[in-house]
Every structure is written in C-alpha cells, then in structure tokens.
Design a protein around this motif. Structure first.
Motif, PDB file in Angstrom:
ATOM      1  N   ASP A   1       0.827  -1.194   0.000  1.00  0.00           N
ATOM      2  CA  ASP A   1       0.000   0.000   0.000  1.00  0.00           C
ATOM      3  C   ASP A   1       0.864   1.247   0.000  1.00  0.00           C
ATOM      4  OD1 ASP A   1      -2.759  -0.825   0.078  1.00  0.00           O
ATOM      5  OD2 ASP A   1      -2.404  -1.567   2.108  1.00  0.00           O
TER       6      ASP A   1
ATOM      7  N   SER B   1       0.275   6.335   4.178  1.00  0.00           N
ATOM      8  CA  SER B   1      -0.683   7.416   4.381  1.00  0.00           C
ATOM      9  C   SER B   1      -0.445   8.052   5.744  1.00  0.00           C
ATOM     10  CB  SER B   1      -2.099   6.825   4.312  1.00  0.00           C
ATOM     11  OG  SER B   1      -3.061   7.820   4.476  1.00  0.00           O
TER      12      SER B   1
ATOM     13  N   CYS C   1      -1.062   9.536   9.405  1.00  0.00           N
ATOM     14  CA  CYS C   1      -2.022   9.232  10.464  1.00  0.00           C
ATOM     15  C   CYS C   1      -2.952  10.437  10.686  1.00  0.00           C
ATOM     16  CB  CYS C   1      -1.298   8.858  11.757  1.00  0.00           C
ATOM     17  SG  CYS C   1      -0.527  10.247  12.623  1.00  0.00           S
TER      18      CYS C   1
ATOM     19  N   ARG D   1      -2.451  14.451   9.795  1.00  0.00           N
ATOM     20  CA  ARG D   1      -3.398  15.135   8.910  1.00  0.00           C
ATOM     21  C   ARG D   1      -3.900  16.421   9.561  1.00  0.00           C
ATOM     22  NH1 ARG D   1      -6.778  10.427   5.774  1.00  0.00           N
ATOM     23  NH2 ARG D   1      -5.017   9.010   5.571  1.00  0.00           N
TER      24      ARG D   1
ATOM     25  N   MET E   1       2.025  10.238  -1.360  1.00  0.00           N
ATOM     26  CA  MET E   1       2.120   8.997  -0.587  1.00  0.00           C
ATOM     27  C   MET E   1       2.785   7.957  -1.481  1.00  0.00           C
ATOM     28  SD  MET E   1      -1.633   9.291   1.199  1.00  0.00           S
ATOM     29  CE  MET E   1      -2.425   9.794  -0.322  1.00  0.00           C
TER      30      MET E   1
ATOM     31  N   TYR F   1       3.756   6.562  -6.597  1.00  0.00           N
ATOM     32  CA  TYR F   1       3.106   7.408  -5.607  1.00  0.00           C
ATOM     33  C   TYR F   1       1.712   7.793  -6.081  1.00  0.00           C
ATOM     34  CZ  TYR F   1       4.426  11.258  -8.723  1.00  0.00           C
ATOM     35  OH  TYR F   1       4.577  12.075  -9.803  1.00  0.00           O
TER      36      TYR F   1
ATOM     37  N   LYS G   1      -2.747  13.344  -3.056  1.00  0.00           N
ATOM     38  CA  LYS G   1      -4.022  13.871  -2.556  1.00  0.00           C
ATOM     39  C   LYS G   1      -3.744  15.246  -1.974  1.00  0.00           C
ATOM     40  CE  LYS G   1      -6.432   9.917  -2.803  1.00  0.00           C
ATOM     41  NZ  LYS G   1      -7.626   9.739  -3.581  1.00  0.00           N
TER      42      LYS G   1
ATOM     43  N   LEU H   1      -7.675  14.324   2.259  1.00  0.00           N
ATOM     44  CA  LEU H   1      -7.318  13.419   3.344  1.00  0.00           C
ATOM     45  C   LEU H   1      -8.060  13.717   4.641  1.00  0.00           C
ATOM     46  CD1 LEU H   1      -3.460  13.128   2.828  1.00  0.00           C
ATOM     47  CD2 LEU H   1      -5.212  11.417   2.286  1.00  0.00           C
TER      48      LEU H   1
END
Length: 145
Positions: free
Chosen positions: A94, A97, A99, A103, A117, A124, A127, A132
């Motif tokens: 994955d 991202s 946490c 954010r 990310m 990558y 966003k 987010l």
C-alpha cells in the motif's frame, strides 16, 4: 496561518527531488520498537525542503511521526507556507498514508496543498490535505466561537 492558495502543480524534477529526500530521511528513523521507518520531505512555497523521520520512545505516546517532525523543523525556522509533502516507508502493498494526528497538523497550514504517498518502488499517489481530512476543523473555526 498560511494563506490559502490552490495546490501548485509541481515540475517533475521537483517531485523527484521531494521523493528522493523523503526516502533519504527514512534512513534516519529511530524506530527500535515498531521497526517501521518513515521519512517525510516538506516543500515550502519558496522551494526549501525540510525532512523528517519518525522518532519513537519507550513511552510510546511520546514518539513523533516523520510528517510532524518535518513540519516542526520548518516552523522552527520560520516557514509556514507549504506546497507539498512526500512520505516514504517500507510498506510494499500500500501507499503510506499520514495518520490522523499528522493530517490535523498539516491542516493547520491549509487544506489545498499536496501530499505524495509513496511505495518503496518509487510509485506514488497524490491527494490534497482537504481530500485526506474533509470537513476539518482549522484555525478559522476558532473565530466562530
């Protein structure tokens, strides 16, 4: 608080530099408990890059994420206007991202800046902070009290 501006379209060279910096920052991670190194590279609007890594502590709650380390380094040197941050880890399946706490800290400095990310293979996704953390609470909300 940083002035709200549209997320900048970065030049490919800027993106690659940011991605290299977050990978390099990951090498400095202090993560003897989780064994999960994370690096971040934060790009200011005037082109300066601040890197950060996660720093763990035996008292787990006192650790700090890479993203917040980079942001705090920038703030401590007088920078508050950001256009992008890139995050790297060893997660293979994955994209890494940020946490929820990271954010919220990112959101303090605007909602319309880019978050890259990554995966270890160099791929990558991007966003905005708004994407987010939609319907977020920010500095302007304190003026409504």
């Amino acid at each position: 608080m940083a002035q709200e501006r549209p997320a900048c379209a970065l030049e490919p060279e800027q993106i690659q530099r940011l991605l290299r910096c977050c990978q390099e920052a990951k090498k400095s991670a202090y993560c003897p408990y989780s064994h999960f190194p994370v690096g971040a590279a934060l790009l200011t609007r005037d082109g300066r890059i601040f890197s950060g890594c996660n720093v763990e502590n035996a008292c787990y709650a006192l650790g700090n994420c890479a993203e917040r380390t980079a942001i705090q380094k920038a703030i401590s040197e007088g920078y508050k206007d950001f256009q992008a941050i890139a995050i790297a880890s060893d997660l293979k399946d994955d994209f890494i991202s940020p946490c929820g706490a990271c954010r919220q800290v990112m959101r303090e400095f605007g909602t319309n800046w880019a978050v890259f990310m990554t995966k270890p293979d160099g791929t990558y996704i991007t966003k905005t902070v708004q994407e987010l953390l939609p319907a977020s609470f920010g500095p302007q909300d304190l003026h409504n009290i």
